[in-house]
Design a protein around this motif. Structure first.
Motif, PDB file in Angstrom:
ATOM      1  N   ILE A  25       1.307  -0.253  -0.757  1.00  0.00           N
ATOM      2  CA  ILE A  25       0.984  -1.359   0.125  1.00  0.00           C
ATOM      3  C   ILE A  25      -0.340  -1.901  -0.396  1.00  0.00           C
ATOM      4  O   ILE A  25      -1.342  -1.174  -0.436  1.00  0.00           O
ATOM      5  N   VAL A  26      -0.339  -3.153  -0.841  1.00  0.00           N
ATOM      6  CA  VAL A  26      -1.549  -3.736  -1.414  1.00  0.00           C
ATOM      7  C   VAL A  26      -1.877  -5.058  -0.741  1.00  0.00           C
ATOM      8  O   VAL A  26      -1.009  -5.710  -0.170  1.00  0.00           O
ATOM      9  N   GLY A  27      -3.117  -5.444  -0.831  1.00  0.00           N
ATOM     10  CA  GLY A  27      -3.623  -6.685  -0.270  1.00  0.00           C
ATOM     11  C   GLY A  27      -5.128  -6.592  -0.220  1.00  0.00           C
ATOM     12  O   GLY A  27      -5.716  -5.586  -0.630  1.00  0.00           O
ATOM     13  N   SER A  56      -6.276  -7.175   5.628  1.00  0.00           N
ATOM     14  CA  SER A  56      -4.982  -7.863   5.607  1.00  0.00           C
ATOM     15  C   SER A  56      -3.934  -7.143   6.456  1.00  0.00           C
ATOM     16  O   SER A  56      -2.880  -7.703   6.733  1.00  0.00           O
ATOM     17  N   GLY A  57      -4.217  -5.897   6.853  1.00  0.00           N
ATOM     18  CA  GLY A  57      -3.270  -5.136   7.662  1.00  0.00           C
ATOM     19  C   GLY A  57      -2.568  -4.032   6.894  1.00  0.00           C
ATOM     20  O   GLY A  57      -1.540  -3.506   7.352  1.00  0.00           O
ATOM     21  N   LYS A  58      -3.093  -3.651   5.746  1.00  0.00           N
ATOM     22  CA  LYS A  58      -2.460  -2.609   4.913  1.00  0.00           C
ATOM     23  C   LYS A  58      -2.345  -1.279   5.658  1.00  0.00           C
ATOM     24  O   LYS A  58      -1.275  -0.672   5.683  1.00  0.00           O
ATOM     25  N   THR A  59      -3.443  -0.838   6.243  1.00  0.00           N
ATOM     26  CA  THR A  59      -3.426   0.464   6.925  1.00  0.00           C
ATOM     27  C   THR A  59      -2.486   0.443   8.122  1.00  0.00           C
ATOM     28  O   THR A  59      -1.703   1.377   8.326  1.00  0.00           O
ATOM     29  N   THR A  60      -2.523  -0.629   8.906  1.00  0.00           N
ATOM     30  CA  THR A  60      -1.628  -0.745  10.054  1.00  0.00           C
ATOM     31  C   THR A  60      -0.174  -0.690   9.603  1.00  0.00           C
ATOM     32  O   THR A  60       0.645   0.026  10.195  1.00  0.00           O
ATOM     33  N   GLY A 107      -3.418   0.543  -1.653  1.00  0.00           N
ATOM     34  CA  GLY A 107      -4.367   0.099  -2.671  1.00  0.00           C
ATOM     35  C   GLY A 107      -3.886   0.395  -4.080  1.00  0.00           C
ATOM     36  O   GLY A 107      -2.700   0.534  -4.323  1.00  0.00           O
ATOM     37  N   PHE A 108      -4.842   0.494  -5.002  1.00  0.00           N
ATOM     38  CA  PHE A 108      -4.561   0.691  -6.429  1.00  0.00           C
ATOM     39  C   PHE A 108      -3.612  -0.396  -6.932  1.00  0.00           C
ATOM     40  O   PHE A 108      -2.551  -0.126  -7.480  1.00  0.00           O
ATOM     41  N   LYS A 109      -4.002  -1.647  -6.739  1.00  0.00           N
ATOM     42  CA  LYS A 109      -3.145  -2.810  -7.007  1.00  0.00           C
ATOM     43  C   LYS A 109      -2.442  -2.787  -8.358  1.00  0.00           C
ATOM     44  O   LYS A 109      -1.317  -3.253  -8.471  1.00  0.00           O
ATOM     45  N   ASP A 110      -3.101  -2.284  -9.382  1.00  0.00           N
ATOM     46  CA  ASP A 110      -2.535  -2.352 -10.734  1.00  0.00           C
ATOM     47  C   ASP A 110      -1.605  -1.196 -11.082  1.00  0.00           C
ATOM     48  O   ASP A 110      -1.086  -1.150 -12.199  1.00  0.00           O
ATOM     49  N   ALA A 111      -1.395  -0.277 -10.168  1.00  0.00           N
ATOM     50  CA  ALA A 111      -0.502   0.855 -10.445  1.00  0.00           C
ATOM     51  C   ALA A 111       0.939   0.359 -10.597  1.00  0.00           C
ATOM     52  O   ALA A 111       1.322  -0.662 -10.028  1.00  0.00           O
TER      53      ALA A 111
END
Length: 167
Positions: free
Chosen positions: A6-8, A12-16, A102-106
């Motif tokens: 989940i990225v953003g 932005s609401g990623k954790t939710t 996170g870790f957008k580039d993974a």
């Protein structure tokens, strides 16, 4: 074991969203390990210094692990932690899924959460995007986008994703 990111951008609401997906997976009898990139410059909050595990760590141990009540707690010093290392650690839990915030580039399948068209402009080139979720009032021309408040569509998409990716 399947992996979903989940990225953003911040707030932005990623954790939710990740919490919602974990709950849905658990309600469907699936197990999940969670990995999060702490994108803030400050160190993580640690347990109280008087605990034995922190006394070991603060005395210079490179790693301190404690086990009790069916839970393993681990603290490891590592100047740079690659997402692959964290995924390998999470995989030891032998779960059905690993969710990464996170870790957008993974290089894993990604849900991209956007707050604005500007967010999408910056994130649309990421690899392996399987779903885009936009805050209310945000629309993009690059394909199907689910509104953040369209919980039925998100739930349906995730149910299909779990089914496709079950071992």
């Amino acid at each position: 074991m399947r992996i979903l990111q989940i990225v953003g951008y911040k707030d932005s609401g990623k954790t939710t969203l990740m919490l919602e997906l974990i709950r849905m997976a658990a309600a469907n009898g699936k197990t999940v390990a969670a990995v999060k990139h702490h994108g803030h410059p400050a160190a993580l909050d640690m347990p109280p210094e008087e605990t034995d595990s922190m006394r070991f760590f603060n005395s210079g141990a490179e790693a301190s692990l404690v086990y009790g009540g069916g839970v393993i707690q681990q603290h490891v010093r590592n100047k740079e932690a690659a997402v692959e290392e964290l995924v390998a650690m999470a995989a030891k839990a032998d779960t059905d899924f690993i969710f990464i915030e996170g870790f957008k580039d993974a290089p894993y399948e990604k849900i991209v959460v956007i707050r604005s068209l500007s967010d999408w402009t910056k994130l649309k080139s990421l690899s392996h995007i399987v779903l885009v979720i936009a805050h209310e009032g945000v629309s993009v021309d690059d394909g199907d986008v689910v509104g953040r408040n369209e919980t039925g569509r998100i739930t349906g998409w995730f149910a299909d994703w779990m089914e496709r990716n079950s071992t």
